[in-house]
Scaffold this motif. Structure first.
Motif, PDB file in Angstrom:
ATOM      1  N   LYS A 151       0.830  -1.206   0.000  1.00 50.71           N
ATOM      2  CA  LYS A 151       0.000   0.000   0.000  1.00 50.71           C
ATOM      3  C   LYS A 151       0.866   1.258   0.000  1.00 50.71           C
ATOM      4  O   LYS A 151       0.525   2.259  -0.645  1.00 50.71           O
ATOM      5  N   TYR A 154       2.094   1.662  -3.562  1.00 57.77           N
ATOM      6  CA  TYR A 154       1.009   2.174  -4.401  1.00 57.77           C
ATOM      7  C   TYR A 154       0.800   3.667  -4.159  1.00 57.77           C
ATOM      8  O   TYR A 154       0.672   4.459  -5.099  1.00 57.77           O
ATOM      9  N   CYS A 157       3.343   5.852  -5.786  1.00 56.95           N
ATOM     10  CA  CYS A 157       3.193   5.896  -7.239  1.00 56.95           C
ATOM     11  C   CYS A 157       2.051   6.807  -7.662  1.00 56.95           C
ATOM     12  O   CYS A 157       2.166   7.563  -8.626  1.00 56.95           O
ATOM     13  N   GLN A 158       0.936   6.749  -6.940  1.00 52.53           N
ATOM     14  CA  GLN A 158      -0.232   7.525  -7.359  1.00 52.53           C
ATOM     15  C   GLN A 158      -0.138   9.000  -6.991  1.00 52.53           C
ATOM     16  O   GLN A 158      -0.721   9.853  -7.663  1.00 52.53           O
ATOM     17  N   LEU A 173      -5.983  -4.753  -1.463  1.00 53.81           N
ATOM     18  CA  LEU A 173      -5.027  -5.529  -2.247  1.00 53.81           C
ATOM     19  C   LEU A 173      -5.546  -6.922  -2.563  1.00 53.81           C
ATOM     20  O   LEU A 173      -6.266  -7.527  -1.771  1.00 53.81           O
ATOM     21  N   GLU A 183      -2.333  -6.605  -6.862  1.00 53.61           N
ATOM     22  CA  GLU A 183      -3.106  -5.534  -7.482  1.00 53.61           C
ATOM     23  C   GLU A 183      -3.676  -4.660  -6.379  1.00 53.61           C
ATOM     24  O   GLU A 183      -4.237  -5.167  -5.405  1.00 53.61           O
ATOM     25  N   ALA A 184      -3.501  -3.362  -6.523  1.00 56.59           N
ATOM     26  CA  ALA A 184      -4.045  -2.392  -5.573  1.00 56.59           C
ATOM     27  C   ALA A 184      -5.247  -1.713  -6.211  1.00 56.59           C
ATOM     28  O   ALA A 184      -5.154  -1.192  -7.329  1.00 56.59           O
ATOM     29  N   LEU A 198      -3.878  -0.444  -9.907  1.00 51.63           N
ATOM     30  CA  LEU A 198      -2.524  -0.625 -10.419  1.00 51.63           C
ATOM     31  C   LEU A 198      -1.955  -1.953  -9.932  1.00 51.63           C
ATOM     32  O   LEU A 198      -2.245  -2.395  -8.819  1.00 51.63           O
ATOM     33  N   GLY A 200       1.415  -4.422  -9.053  1.00 49.88           N
ATOM     34  CA  GLY A 200       2.758  -4.288  -8.516  1.00 49.88           C
ATOM     35  C   GLY A 200       3.408  -5.638  -8.306  1.00 49.88           C
ATOM     36  O   GLY A 200       2.795  -6.691  -8.511  1.00 49.88           O
ATOM     37  N   VAL A 213       5.606  -0.455  -7.573  1.00 48.34           N
ATOM     38  CA  VAL A 213       4.472  -0.167  -8.448  1.00 48.34           C
ATOM     39  C   VAL A 213       4.938   0.846  -9.484  1.00 48.34           C
ATOM     40  O   VAL A 213       5.668   1.792  -9.148  1.00 48.34           O
TER      41      VAL A 213
END
Length: 218
Positions: A151, A154, A157-158, A173, A183-184, A198, A200, A213
């Motif tokens: 997390k 993620y 990245c976002q 997740l 996958e998040a 997204l 990862g 990610v």
């Protein structure tokens, strides 16, 4: 954790630098000013990240520049480049890429440990707890810190894309242990579609857990 293991967390061309903390690393004057009031460990983390980031960026041909964070303390990268920084206990890792190859990166490295119950309450959604209970007993001790790390990766990245804040409970997740992937998915309504879901990758070694990610260009 080996730099090759960290690089393998990302689908595109990246450069990774990692090291134990470098407390005597040299900084630019404005970087020194930014961190001068911090405690020694925080200064060592900050300095290590800047030295490693400049080394990684230089491998891509980037100029040697100061890397003072933004007012919200997020990293600021030279134009045309992106990256992510993580540190835990006495270790620091940095990943960078050209923006034309990867739009945004999220890296998180954690000490391999059991996450305390109070943190599990903050981090794990109800569905994640149910999934955890269905896993092999030998895996259960490390899975909460893996979820925490994924997390965090993620979120890193976002954030450059949205500038938006998320709680741990806002992200759920789906982890595939055998393939080292996850996958998040953002549960919060109205989140930008580009980063609402997204994928990862993760790696677990005897000492640390690492998650990555990447958001690829359109």
């Amino acid at each position: 954790m080996l730099m090759t293991s960290i690089a393998a967390l990302f689908p595109g061309p990246v450069v990774v630098e990692a090291s134990t903390l470098l407390p005597d690393a040299e900084l630019f004057a404005d970087e020194c000013a930014f961190v001068q009031a911090a405690v020694p460990k925080r200064r060592a983390e900050f300095a290590s990240a800047r030295v490693l980031a400049r080394k990684a960026l230089a491998a891509l041909g980037a100029p040697l520049v100061s890397l003072v964070p933004a007012p919200d303390r997020s990293p600021v990268w030279p134009l045309g480049y992106t990256g992510s920084i993580s540190h835990c206990s006495d270790y620091c890792a940095v990943v960078v890429a050209r923006s034309r190859d990867i739009r945004s990166l999220g890296l998180d490295v954690e000490d391999k440990r059991e996450l305390d119950p109070a943190m599990q309450d903050l981090v794990l959604t109800r569905a994640e707890r149910q999934w955890l209970e269905s896993q092999l007993p030998v895996l259960r001790p490390v899975l909460p810190i893996l979820i925490f790390s994924a997390k965090e990766a993620y979120y890193k990245c976002q954030y450059p894309i949205t500038g938006g804040f998320l709680d741990f409970q806002d992200v759920e997740l789906a982890i595939e242990w055998a393939s080292g992937t996850f996958e998040a998915r953002v549960l919060k309504t109205g989140w930008p579609a580009a980063v609402a879901r997204l994928s990862g990758r993760f790696v677990v070694d005897p000492d640390r857990v690492g998650c990555g990610v990447a958001l690829m260009p359109d």
